[in-house]
Scaffold this motif. Structure first.
Motif, mmCIF file in Angstrom:
data_model
loop_
_atom_site.group_PDB
_atom_site.id
_atom_site.type_symbol
_atom_site.label_atom_id
_atom_site.label_comp_id
_atom_site.label_asym_id
_atom_site.label_seq_id
_atom_site.Cartn_x
_atom_site.Cartn_y
_atom_site.Cartn_z
ATOM 1 N N ARG A 136 -3.883 -11.958 -1.675
ATOM 2 C CA ARG A 136 -3.371 -10.937 -2.585
ATOM 3 C C ARG A 136 -4.349 -9.777 -2.706
ATOM 4 O O ARG A 136 -3.952 -8.603 -2.690
ATOM 5 C CB ARG A 136 -3.105 -11.555 -3.957
ATOM 6 N N ARG A 137 -5.624 -10.081 -2.828
ATOM 7 C CA ARG A 137 -6.619 -9.005 -2.859
ATOM 8 C C ARG A 137 -6.630 -8.230 -1.549
ATOM 9 O O ARG A 137 -6.779 -7.013 -1.531
ATOM 10 C CB ARG A 137 -8.008 -9.584 -3.148
ATOM 11 N N GLY A 138 -6.454 -8.950 -0.450
ATOM 12 C CA GLY A 138 -6.392 -8.263 0.837
ATOM 13 C C GLY A 138 -5.192 -7.340 0.924
ATOM 14 O O GLY A 138 -5.278 -6.227 1.448
ATOM 15 N N PHE A 139 -4.041 -7.783 0.383
ATOM 16 C CA PHE A 139 -2.847 -6.930 0.404
ATOM 17 C C PHE A 139 -3.054 -5.698 -0.465
ATOM 18 O O PHE A 139 -2.648 -4.588 -0.096
ATOM 19 C CB PHE A 139 -1.641 -7.734 -0.078
ATOM 20 N N VAL A 172 -2.854 -1.807 0.655
ATOM 21 C CA VAL A 172 -2.015 -0.793 0.018
ATOM 22 C C VAL A 172 -2.858 0.405 -0.397
ATOM 23 O O VAL A 172 -2.464 1.559 -0.204
ATOM 24 C CB VAL A 172 -1.268 -1.395 -1.189
ATOM 25 N N ARG A 173 -4.044 0.151 -0.969
ATOM 26 C CA ARG A 173 -4.909 1.264 -1.375
ATOM 27 C C ARG A 173 -5.415 2.047 -0.176
ATOM 28 O O ARG A 173 -5.737 3.223 -0.290
ATOM 29 C CB ARG A 173 -6.093 0.729 -2.192
ATOM 30 N N ARG A 174 -5.487 1.413 0.952
ATOM 31 C CA ARG A 174 -6.031 2.086 2.131
ATOM 32 C C ARG A 174 -5.006 2.991 2.801
ATOM 33 O O ARG A 174 -5.381 3.923 3.518
ATOM 34 C CB ARG A 174 -6.500 1.027 3.143
ATOM 35 N N GLN A 175 -3.700 2.775 2.542
ATOM 36 C CA GLN A 175 -2.679 3.508 3.280
ATOM 37 C C GLN A 175 -2.722 5.018 3.050
ATOM 38 O O GLN A 175 -2.559 5.784 3.989
ATOM 39 C CB GLN A 175 -1.286 2.942 2.952
#
Length: 729
Positions: free
Chosen positions: A88-91, A95-98
């Motif tokens: 979940r943290r990876g997801f 998302v923040r990186r997009q």
């Protein structure tokens, strides 16, 4: 193995027993001390401490070392929870990186650009060089051939040298053209080869997947293509290699950020190079896709400095000046910045709110004007106000005026007085609703109309004085119909005020109405193209409290409408683009003008609303009558002589219609017969006494049905009516 150092056994201190008076049995304390001495005496040397055996990890295989607890249900549950939270943290990190440069969409964009640049290559430079060389040599060959052609043969050797130079230049040009063709052919071949290498596998993957498993396979091939493109663009461009990075702005689709605002205000010279803005409300997008932010300027910088620099801010943000709106927010140093994504007011106008009305409008309340740049509806109150609407031809003055005129027409209590200085028919649909209407652009008729309005204003003040009131209110107007609101609308005022004979008189009467008519319920609006001092006297223009500046050709023209200094403060109608028809700066409510686009009504919608207004006024009994004939005016006098004269006038009208021409004379017998047919018993003596003729008129005879008889002139009849009742046709 290290031996521990031996420590000698501790000894107890000697206890001396004091003599007592009598010998007693041993006490409990003595027994405890003896027991302690025996234990210490029997103490042995300390034993050796065992040392753990060193484990050789190389003796194990590659299997992970898992504690036994991990293999229990509780351990596996804990491991699953850790795995879930990590994913979940990876997801979330994904998302923040997009939105950043490391987003997969950005990576794919860079990959597509890099592969395209590789496909195009640098061969085009060589082709352009070869083309330039071929062009130059071809031009030189043509010049040499022309020189050889016009060199006379009698010159001998010179002619021969010129011919050789022409042949040499021709050969060089042919070689250059051949090199250019070869360079183009090589360029196309290399590009096609690279394009096959780059675009072939994706097309094969998508096409092969579709043939094999349909759309699912095509989607898998597309995903594989996207993955490959993202891999090719995984590394962002270096800052010095991306030449366009320093020029990105809101106009290029970038997000509004605090650093961008700092850079933009510094570039616009609103703040200094070492100063920074304080963000009160972070930049955000609204539902219309526009950016807005609330900003505090550095101490000592007023908001009006930013408002004057709208043009510079627009250039810094890469947008049109009309897309930037800067307004004061609460205090002097705080502003609200609003930047539209597209040029405002260029989309199709929505239906006006008057179409949704199910009842009469209320002209005493706020009137809807139209939306501002944020899409919020702007309303104004015209009670005890007057207004000026100005702008260049085609800016939308007629459509803007409809927002006020239609609202007034839909309130059956409002009295309409309209004058069309253009004479183009824009106000003609309202004519049947008007108490007074001047549509022929006649300065003399307009002057007469204004005289009537001034007389009406005096009558209103006389009634207010009688009632002991200072001004007209809605309750007072509902109780006394004479005090109903009166809207005077003058279109193309310039035509009236520039007339040599009546211009100054009209200006004086308008100034009287505007300055004194407010409290009497008289509202005056003027519309013109450029209300300069040569068109509208400043003594009149300064009294008009509502200003609406549509598109103007110069900032000075905008200032003549909004007031001196408005353009310098950032409110210039010169910035309104031609596509923004109907948009203008409205200064009615508040301290600063607001850009508003007037609600637009098509010709069909105007007709529909005017039909509704006619019905409302008919039911309310306030619909003005049309032109009343002279006979009807006489019958309204409720007088016997007036009734006789009305029948005489009707006889002239009836016989003129039968003859097909207007008759100016009728025999007395014919008039007596017409009176008798109307049920009026009138003798010749009574008719002669009512319409007094001169002796010559009595003796004059004209031919009528084969004989010559005496009669009455129509001019004598109308003169009698005017002299007795003051009525005219």
């Amino acid at each position: 193995m290290t031996e521990l150092p031996q420590t000698p056994a501790p000894t107890l201190a000697t206890v001396t027993a004091l003599p007592t008076a009598r010998t007693a049995e041993p006490t409990a304390d003595t027994a405890v001390l003896d027991s302690a001495r025996r234990v210490l005496a029997e103490a042995t040397a300390p034993t050796e401490v065992p040392v753990e055996k060193v484990v050789d990890l190389d003796a194990f295989d590659d299997a992970p070392l898992l504690p036994a607890w991990m293999k229990s249900p509780e351990g596996w549950a804990a491991f699953a929870g850790v795995f879930y939270r990590a994913r979940r943290r990876g997801f979330r990190r994904w998302v923040r990186r997009q939105p950043t440069t490391q987003g997969h969409v950005r990576q794919f964009g860079r990959g597509a650009r890099r592969t395209y640049d590789w496909v195009v290559g640098l061969e085009g430079v060589r082709v352009q060089g070869a083309a330039h060389a071929a062009h130059v040599l071809t031009r030189e060959a043509r010049a040499a051939a022309r020189s050889a052609r016009y060199t006379p043969r009698i010159l001998g050797s010179k002619k021969e040298l010129v011919m050789k130079a022409a042949e040499k230049a021709q050969k060089a040009a042919e070689e250059a053209v051949a090199l250019h063709k070869k360079a183009r052919k090589d360029r196309n071949w290399v590009r096609n080869l690279r394009a096959g290498v780059v675009y072939g596998p994706p097309l094969a993957a998508i096409g092969g997947g579709y043939i094999a498993t349909g759309w699912l396979g095509a989607a898998a091939g597309t995903l594989a293509t996207f993955t490959g493109g993202a891999f090719a663009g995984r590394k962002p461009y270096e800052e010095e290699a991306d030449w366009s990075a320093d020029w990105r702005s809101l106009g290029d689709g970038d997000r509004m950020t605090a650093p961008m605002l700092d850079a933009g205000f510094k570039a616009a010279k609103v703040i200094g190079a070492d100063e920074a803005l304080r963000i009160v409300q972070m930049p955000m997008l609204d539902a219309r896709g526009a950016w807005s932010a609330v900003i505090d300027l550095p101490p000592g910088i007023p908001a009006k400095k930013a408002m004057r620099a709208v043009d510079e801010l627009a250039a810094a943000f890469g947008v049109e000046e009309a897309q930037v709106s800067v307004s004061k927010r609460g205090r002097s140093g705080r502003i609200e910045l609003y930047v539209s994504r597209d040029l405002p007011f260029t989309d199709k106008a929505k239906p006006g709110p008057l179409l949704a009305l199910e009842a009469a409008a209320n002209f005493w309340g706020p009137i809807s004007i139209g939306p501002d740049v944020r899409g919020l509806a702007i309303s104004i109150s015209v009670v005890e106000r007057s207004g000026l609407v100005g702008g260049e031809p085609g800016a939308g003055k007629s459509a803007s005026g409809n927002t006020i005129l239609l609202a007034a027409a839909l309130d059956p209590r409002v009295i309409l007085v309209l004058a069309d200085g253009k004479g183009g028919g824009d106000l003609e649909p309202f004519e049947h609703l008007c108490e007074s209407f001047e549509g022929d652009a006649d300065p003399e008729a307009f002057y007469t109309l204004l005289l009537d309005q001034v007389a009406n204003m005096k009558h209103r003040y006389a009634l207010l004085k009688k009632l002991g009131k200072r001004k007209v209110t809605e309750e007072l107007a509902n109780k006394y119909p004479e005090l109903r609101q009166r809207l005077i609308w003058v279109d193309e005022l310039m035509f009236y005020t520039t007339d040599e004979e009546y211009g100054k008189k009209i200006t004086k009467l308008l100034r009287n109405l505007v300055s004194r008519g407010r409290a009497a319920g008289i509202i005056t609006f003027c519309a013109t193209q450029k209300p300069g001092s040569d068109v509208v006297d400043t003594s009149l223009r300064d009294l008009l409290s509502i200003r609406w500046a549509l598109r103007c050709t110069t900032p000075e023209a905008s200032d003549t409408i909004l007031g001196k200094g408005a353009a310098a403060a950032g409110y210039s109608a010169k910035t309104i683009q031609a596509e923004m028809r109907g948009a203008g700066y409205l200064w009615a409510e508040g301290q600063n003008p607001v850009m508003v686009r007037a609600d637009y009504y098509t010709d069909e919608q105007v007709t529909e609303l005017l039909e509704r207004a006619t019905d409302l006024r008919t039911k309310a009994g306030t619909l003005p009558r049309g032109p009343v004939s002279l006979a009807d005016q006489l019958r309204e006098q409720a007088d016997d002589d007036a009734t006789i004269l009305a029948a005489v006038v009707d006889a002239f009208v009836s016989y003129s219609a039968t003859a097909g021409e207007e008759l100016d004379w009728l025999p007395g017998a014919v008039l007596l017969a017409a009176l008798k047919a109307d049920g009026l018993d009138v003798t010749a003596e009574k008719l002669g006494a009512l319409i007094v003729r001169s002796d010559d008129e009595k003796k004059a005879k004209r031919a009528w049905e084969g004989s010559r008889v005496a009669g009455y002139l129509l001019a004598r009849v109308t003169a009698t009516i005017t002299a007795r009742y003051g009525l005219t046709a």
